[in-house]
Design a protein around this motif. Sequence first.
Motif, PDB file in Angstrom:
ATOM      1  N   PRO A  40       0.649  -1.164   0.209  1.00 31.03           N
ATOM      2  CA  PRO A  40      -0.450  -0.467  -0.010  1.00 31.03           C
ATOM      3  C   PRO A  40       0.799   1.577   0.036  1.00 31.03           C
ATOM      4  O   PRO A  40       0.601   2.251  -0.442  1.00 31.03           O
ATOM      5  N   VAL A  41       1.772   1.324   0.904  1.00 31.53           N
ATOM      6  CA  VAL A  41       2.939   3.197   0.483  1.00 31.53           C
ATOM      7  C   VAL A  41       3.468   2.981  -0.926  1.00 31.53           C
ATOM      8  O   VAL A  41       3.444   3.912  -1.054  1.00 31.53           O
ATOM      9  N   ARG A  44       1.208   4.265  -3.069  1.00 26.72           N
ATOM     10  CA  ARG A  44       0.799   5.196  -2.285  1.00 26.72           C
ATOM     11  C   ARG A  44       1.715   6.179  -2.979  1.00 26.72           C
ATOM     12  O   ARG A  44       1.633   7.284  -3.906  1.00 26.72           O
ATOM     13  N   GLU A  45       2.750   5.749  -2.450  1.00 22.39           N
ATOM     14  CA  GLU A  45       4.001   6.707  -3.157  1.00 22.39           C
ATOM     15  C   GLU A  45       4.291   6.864  -4.679  1.00 22.39           C
ATOM     16  O   GLU A  45       4.348   7.707  -5.059  1.00 22.39           O
ATOM     17  N   GLY A  47       2.035   6.287  -6.860  1.00 25.46           N
ATOM     18  CA  GLY A  47       0.974   7.462  -7.416  1.00 25.46           C
ATOM     19  C   GLY A  47       1.303   8.729  -6.931  1.00 25.46           C
ATOM     20  O   GLY A  47       0.595   9.624  -8.265  1.00 25.46           O
ATOM     21  N   ILE A  48       1.512   9.118  -6.030  1.00 24.67           N
ATOM     22  CA  ILE A  48       1.122  10.538  -5.543  1.00 24.67           C
ATOM     23  C   ILE A  48       2.859  11.379  -6.876  1.00 24.67           C
ATOM     24  O   ILE A  48       2.520  12.600  -7.107  1.00 24.67           O
ATOM     25  N   LEU A 107       5.381   9.704   4.167  1.00 20.81           N
ATOM     26  CA  LEU A 107       4.671   9.969   3.137  1.00 20.81           C
ATOM     27  C   LEU A 107       5.243  11.617   2.530  1.00 20.81           C
ATOM     28  O   LEU A 107       5.117  12.171   3.288  1.00 20.81           O
TER      29      LEU A 107
END
Length: 198
Positions: A40-41, A44-45, A47-48, A107
């Motif tokens: 997931p991390v 997410r990263e 995608g960011i 994050l």
Amino acid sequence: MAQDNYWSAFVLLLLILDPFGNLPFFIAIMRKLPPARRLPVALREIGIAYVVLLAFMFGGHGFLKLMNLSQPSIEVAGGVILLLVAIKMIFSTTSEIFGGEGAREPLIFPLAVPLLAGPSALATVLLLASRQPGEIWTWVGALSSAVALTGGLLLMSETLLRWLGDSVMNAAEKLMGLILTAIAVNMLLSGIRSYFGL
């Protein structure tokens, strides 16, 4: 012509994103997270980073003008950040670089920005969009493909970590710290040269 532009931009962006060069950093950060949180991390990263690059492609030039920022200033700032990370990689443990055992998971920094969506990548997408704005969707397609391929390679990091082991990873962290130091210094010098027109 559009297809040629797509492939040339795709190769250029893939080289700038440098998935193999970023792999040791990615593994070093991921191995400090619980196994259940790694995928997931990572997604997410990635995608960011994609959203940041896409936003900069569409609005980067206007943002820089609004904030009265120049490309050299972006390069210098990115170089300073990467230099600090590199120094800590050489002289500290991974937990000290990216937070202790009890620290929050990463994050945005340092995975999404500046390792993936770094100054070079931001400058590249800005250059593509400003040089040929009529080909914007070609650039979007090339960026999407390059990020997808880069992300796929980085998501294999857990398997590579099992193959390599801790001792190899610790050695790789120090080596990558040395290499990153040179990259950061080069980025700083490039920004300074651009600013002074050298």
